[in-house]
Write a protein that holds these residues in place. Structure first.
Motif, short mmCIF file in Angstrom:
data_model
loop_
_atom_site.label_atom_id
_atom_site.label_comp_id
_atom_site.label_asym_id
_atom_site.label_seq_id
_atom_site.Cartn_x
_atom_site.Cartn_y
_atom_site.Cartn_z
N GLU A 2 0.81 -1.22 0.00
CA GLU A 2 0.00 0.00 0.00
C GLU A 2 0.84 1.27 0.00
O GLU A 2 0.54 2.23 -0.71
N LYS A 3 1.91 1.30 0.77
CA LYS A 3 2.73 2.50 0.85
C LYS A 3 3.40 2.80 -0.49
O LYS A 3 3.44 3.95 -0.92
N THR A 4 3.90 1.77 -1.17
CA THR A 4 4.54 1.98 -2.47
C THR A 4 3.53 2.48 -3.49
O THR A 4 3.84 3.39 -4.28
N ILE A 5 2.34 1.95 -3.47
CA ILE A 5 1.31 2.40 -4.42
C ILE A 5 0.91 3.84 -4.11
O ILE A 5 0.82 4.67 -5.02
N THR A 6 0.72 4.15 -2.85
CA THR A 6 0.37 5.52 -2.46
C THR A 6 1.48 6.48 -2.85
O THR A 6 1.22 7.54 -3.45
N ASN A 7 2.72 6.13 -2.56
CA ASN A 7 3.84 7.00 -2.90
C ASN A 7 4.05 7.09 -4.40
O ASN A 7 4.49 8.11 -4.90
N SER A 8 3.72 6.03 -5.13
CA SER A 8 3.79 6.08 -6.59
C SER A 8 2.78 7.08 -7.13
O SER A 8 3.07 7.81 -8.09
N TYR A 9 1.61 7.13 -6.52
CA TYR A 9 0.61 8.12 -6.92
C TYR A 9 1.12 9.54 -6.65
O TYR A 9 1.02 10.42 -7.49
N LEU B 45 10.75 1.32 -16.28
CA LEU B 45 9.84 0.62 -15.37
C LEU B 45 9.04 -0.49 -16.01
O LEU B 45 8.50 -1.33 -15.30
N GLY B 46 8.87 -0.44 -17.30
CA GLY B 46 7.94 -1.34 -17.95
C GLY B 46 6.53 -0.77 -17.80
O GLY B 46 6.33 0.25 -17.15
N ASN B 47 5.58 -1.42 -18.40
CA ASN B 47 4.21 -0.91 -18.40
C ASN B 47 3.40 -1.27 -17.16
O ASN B 47 2.29 -0.80 -17.00
N ARG B 48 3.93 -2.11 -16.29
CA ARG B 48 3.13 -2.61 -15.18
C ARG B 48 3.39 -1.90 -13.85
O ARG B 48 2.78 -2.23 -12.85
N HIS B 49 4.27 -0.94 -13.84
CA HIS B 49 4.59 -0.22 -12.60
C HIS B 49 3.46 0.74 -12.28
O HIS B 49 2.86 1.34 -13.18
N PRO B 50 3.13 0.94 -10.99
CA PRO B 50 2.06 1.87 -10.61
C PRO B 50 2.24 3.29 -11.14
O PRO B 50 1.26 3.94 -11.50
N VAL B 51 3.46 3.77 -11.23
CA VAL B 51 3.69 5.12 -11.76
C VAL B 51 3.16 5.21 -13.19
O VAL B 51 2.47 6.16 -13.55
N LEU B 52 3.46 4.20 -14.01
CA LEU B 52 2.98 4.21 -15.40
C LEU B 52 1.47 4.05 -15.45
O LEU B 52 0.82 4.69 -16.28
N PHE B 53 0.93 3.26 -14.58
CA PHE B 53 -0.53 3.10 -14.52
C PHE B 53 -1.20 4.44 -14.24
O PHE B 53 -2.13 4.83 -14.92
N PHE B 54 -0.69 5.18 -13.26
CA PHE B 54 -1.27 6.48 -12.91
C PHE B 54 -1.08 7.49 -14.03
O PHE B 54 -1.98 8.29 -14.31
N LEU B 55 0.10 7.49 -14.66
CA LEU B 55 0.32 8.42 -15.77
C LEU B 55 -0.64 8.15 -16.92
O LEU B 55 -1.21 9.08 -17.49
N LYS B 56 -0.83 6.89 -17.26
CA LYS B 56 -1.75 6.54 -18.33
C LYS B 56 -3.18 6.95 -17.98
O LYS B 56 -3.92 7.43 -18.83
N GLN B 57 -3.54 6.77 -16.73
CA GLN B 57 -4.87 7.16 -16.27
C GLN B 57 -5.06 8.67 -16.43
O GLN B 57 -6.11 9.12 -16.88
N LEU B 58 -4.05 9.45 -16.07
CA LEU B 58 -4.14 10.90 -16.19
C LEU B 58 -4.19 11.34 -17.65
O LEU B 58 -4.88 12.30 -17.99
N ILE B 59 -3.47 10.65 -18.52
CA ILE B 59 -3.51 10.97 -19.95
C ILE B 59 -4.90 10.73 -20.51
O ILE B 59 -5.41 11.54 -21.29
N ASP B 60 -5.52 9.64 -20.09
CA ASP B 60 -6.85 9.30 -20.59
C ASP B 60 -7.92 10.28 -20.13
O ASP B 60 -8.94 10.43 -20.77
N GLU B 61 -7.68 10.94 -19.00
CA GLU B 61 -8.65 11.92 -18.50
C GLU B 61 -8.43 13.17 -19.24
O GLU B 61 -8.94 14.03 -19.56
#
Length: 102
Positions: free
Chosen positions: A51-58, A86-102
């Motif tokens: 949880e901490k890594t995911i929160t800090n990744s956000y 990082l590859g495509n599966r890291h939380p940072v990339l997940f959040f960036l992609k989410q922000l791009i889509d918004e």
């Protein structure tokens, strides 16, 4: 924060506040601007589900976006660099992609 040398991912996992995460973002952007290829931003074999890594990744992602808006750094260069590191599966990339889509 534990003593000794820690990779940035280790430090991201131990961050307890935004200031700590902000320092990691600053280190990353400095590395990117200076062309330092030997900066081990994240370890690929780390378990990224705590949880901490995911929160800090956000927070990392949020802070990175804020700093990119304030600077002349091309967002897509940063995105590609992070994807390569990082590859495509890291939380940072997940959040960036989410922000791009918004």
């Amino acid at each position: 924060m534990p003593p000794g040398f820690l990779s940035p991912l280790d430090r991201l996992s131990f961050c307890e506040n935004r200031e700590c995460v902000n320092k990691i973002v600053d280190e990353y952007l400095s590395m990117l601007l200076n062309g330092d290829e030997n900066f081990p931003l994240f370890k690929e074999d780390e378990n990224l589900t705590d949880e901490k890594t995911i929160t800090n990744s956000y927070i990392f992602t949020e802070t990175l976006i804020e700093k990119l808006i304030e600077s002349d750094i091309d967002f897509f260069i940063v995105l590609e660099d992070l994807r390569n590191r990082l590859g495509n599966r890291h939380p940072v990339l997940f959040f960036l992609k989410q922000l791009i889509d918004e």
